[in-house]
Design an enzyme around this catalytic site. Structure first.
Site, short mmCIF file in Angstrom:
data_model
loop_
_atom_site.label_atom_id
_atom_site.label_comp_id
_atom_site.label_asym_id
_atom_site.label_seq_id
_atom_site.Cartn_x
_atom_site.Cartn_y
_atom_site.Cartn_z
N ASN A 3 10.15 -13.66 24.50
CA ASN A 3 11.46 -13.86 23.87
C ASN A 3 12.50 -12.86 24.34
OD1 ASN A 3 9.28 -12.64 22.28
ND2 ASN A 3 10.89 -11.93 20.92
N GLN A 51 9.26 -19.83 22.82
CA GLN A 51 10.40 -19.59 23.72
C GLN A 51 10.31 -20.38 25.01
OE1 GLN A 51 13.19 -18.14 23.14
NE2 GLN A 51 12.76 -16.99 21.28
N SER A 110 8.73 -24.28 17.82
CA SER A 110 9.66 -24.17 16.69
C SER A 110 10.95 -24.91 17.04
CB SER A 110 9.95 -22.68 16.47
OG SER A 110 10.86 -22.51 15.43
N HIS A 121 14.11 -24.60 15.91
CA HIS A 121 15.44 -23.98 15.98
C HIS A 121 15.71 -23.23 17.28
CE1 HIS A 121 14.80 -19.57 14.98
NE2 HIS A 121 13.62 -20.03 14.62
N THR A 171 4.50 -31.19 0.89
CA THR A 171 5.29 -32.39 1.19
C THR A 171 6.03 -32.22 2.52
OG1 THR A 171 5.56 -32.82 -1.16
CG2 THR A 171 7.18 -33.84 0.31
N CYS A 191 15.37 -3.34 14.09
CA CYS A 191 15.54 -2.44 12.95
C CYS A 191 14.34 -2.58 12.02
CB CYS A 191 16.83 -2.79 12.22
SG CYS A 191 17.25 -1.56 11.01
N1 PLP Z 1 7.27 -16.59 18.63
C1 PLP Z 1 8.29 -16.25 19.44
C2 PLP Z 1 8.01 -15.94 20.88
C3 PLP Z 1 9.59 -16.21 18.95
O1 PLP Z 1 10.60 -15.86 19.76
C4 PLP Z 1 9.81 -16.50 17.58
C5 PLP Z 1 11.17 -16.40 16.99
O2 PLP Z 1 11.95 -15.54 17.38
C6 PLP Z 1 8.72 -16.85 16.78
C7 PLP Z 1 7.47 -16.88 17.34
C8 PLP Z 1 8.89 -17.19 15.33
O3 PLP Z 1 9.38 -18.50 15.20
P1 PLP Z 1 10.08 -18.98 13.85
O4 PLP Z 1 11.43 -18.35 13.83
O5 PLP Z 1 10.15 -20.48 14.00
O6 PLP Z 1 9.21 -18.58 12.74
#
Ligand code: PLP
Length: 390
Positions: free
Chosen positions: A147, A175, A195, A197, A233, A326
């Protein structure tokens, strides 16, 4: 003031088509997918259609797709759902905290954990995974794309190593999904988390590929949703939004969007590197360029504080993120950059630029105008530059 959002690896906005696809499922088609009446059936059919889209995306069977709340849940499920005291777990020191914190907790509960370090380039060497394996290794978990640096890991080679050792293999593809093609058969994994988003879908929804027969215990128990692999659900609008986002991501992978994005990212990178005292984290492995997702670059800037640069850029309308996180009020340098061998000062002075797939030439022009101004200003007033701060 113009605003340019270059923090796509943190999150992305919904694309209008995703919003349109989700809209009916909040109100007209609000049914519970477990109900047997027409309203329930409509919701159920939408979940089924979405499951088929995800199955094609992963290259797996529909029955191997489990919808959940996102990357954190997918990562946690792989780890808590498969490991028991006495097992050995191999992961890397550059994983997301959704893997690292779960690994720490398992270590407290009697699981032996090995964290494999990356090469200075940010690449995990499959030979290091091989060396970490033990007869009692039950699970290997390695991310597809980091990420912070965007570095793509050799998951296919790692999959072969895990298979030969008889260990389960989980990939955190949060990612990488939607930025490079996924193929869980080729990767040789048992679990793969994505994921919504991060690819222009809604927040709080995701999916995990769980290979048929993988004995992973559910984190959530209750109803018999998702073939008893994840109670609760179904988030029908979220699932529909995830599927639409995936559909659009697959289209982008085929229509040259990511080549255009890589060219924009490269222009941004080259432009910033014209400043003295800068360099890319995760750009090169010796004299070979490191494979990276198209939208990400991570750059260090000597003689300034990264956090100050993030704030200065924000004030000029540019959203990026720093190479630090942080924790309980204290700013800690990025664990990823530290694991790659950067010193604390340089890790703290690193910024991640992650472009939306809708990024334009004008966005890059604007960032290339404001970054040098901000860097020069901060360096002129910086205690780091003056050598009064370590
Ligand atoms: N794994 C990686 C490599 C991510 O970059 C992130 C989110 O920043 C996550 C897991 C966590 O995903 P979520 O925000 O859907 O819980």
């Amino acid at each position: 003031m113009k605003r340019v959002y270059m923090d796509a690896n943190a999150t992305t906005p919904l694309l209008p088509e995703v919003m349109d696809a989700m809209r009916p499922y909040w109100m007209e088609h609000f049914g519970n997918a477990s109900s047997i009446h027409l309203d329930g059936q409509q919701a159920h059919a939408a979940v089924d259609r979405s499951r088929a889209t995800l199955a094609e995306f992963f290259n797996c069977h529909d029955a191997e797709v489990v919808f959940n709340s996102g990357g954190t849940e997918g990562d946690n499920t792989a780890i808590f759902g498969l490991l028991r005291p006495g097992d050995h777990f191999v992961t890397t020191s550059i994983e997301h905290s959704a893997v690292l914190r779960a690994a720490d907790l398992m270590a407290q509960r009697g699981v032996e954990v090995t964290f494999v370090a990356p090469r200075p380039s940010g690449l995990i060497d499959p030979a290091d995974i091989q060396r970490a394996l033990r007869p009692e290794t039950r699970l290997v978990s390695v991310m597809l794309a980091n990420n912070e640096t965007g570095v793509l890991q050799p998951v296919e080679d790692i999959g072969k190593i895990a298979k030969a050792a008889g260990a389960f293999f989980h990939i955190d593809a949060v990612q990488g999904a939607g930025k490079v093609p996924l193929d869980v058969r080729r990767f040789g994994c048992h679990l793969c988390s994505v994921s919504a988003h991060k690819m222009h879908g809604p927040k709080g929804v995701g999916a995990t590929f769980v290979r048929r027969g993988t004995p992973v215990e559910s984190l959530l128990v209750g109803g018999s949703h998702e073939r008893r692999r994840r109670a609760g659900t179904e988030n029908v609008p979220g699932i529909v939004g995830l599927a639409k986002a995936v559909e659009l991501a697959v289209r982008s992978l085929a229509d040259g969007t990511f080549d255009r994005l890589a060219a924009l990212r490269d222009r941004l990178e080259v432009g910033i590197l014209e400043l003295s005292g800068t360099g890319v984290n995760g750009g090169w492995d010796g004299d070979r360029p490191v494979p990276r997702v198209a939208n990400t670059t991570n750059i260090w800037f000597d003689h300034l504080e990264g956090e100050a640069l993030v704030i200065a850029l924000d004030l000029k309308g540019v959203a990026v993120s720093g190479g630090s996180a942080c924790h309980s009020g204290a700013t800690e340098p990025s664990h990823v950059l530290m694991a790659m061998g950067l010193n604390k000062t340089r890790a703290r002075a690193s910024l991640r630029f992650s472009l939306l797939k809708t990024a334009t030439e004008a966005d890059v022009d604007y960032v290339l105008k404001v970054v040098p101004e901000a860097v020069e200003h901060l360096r002129a007033i910086s205690p780091v530059a003056a050598g009064t701060l370590g």
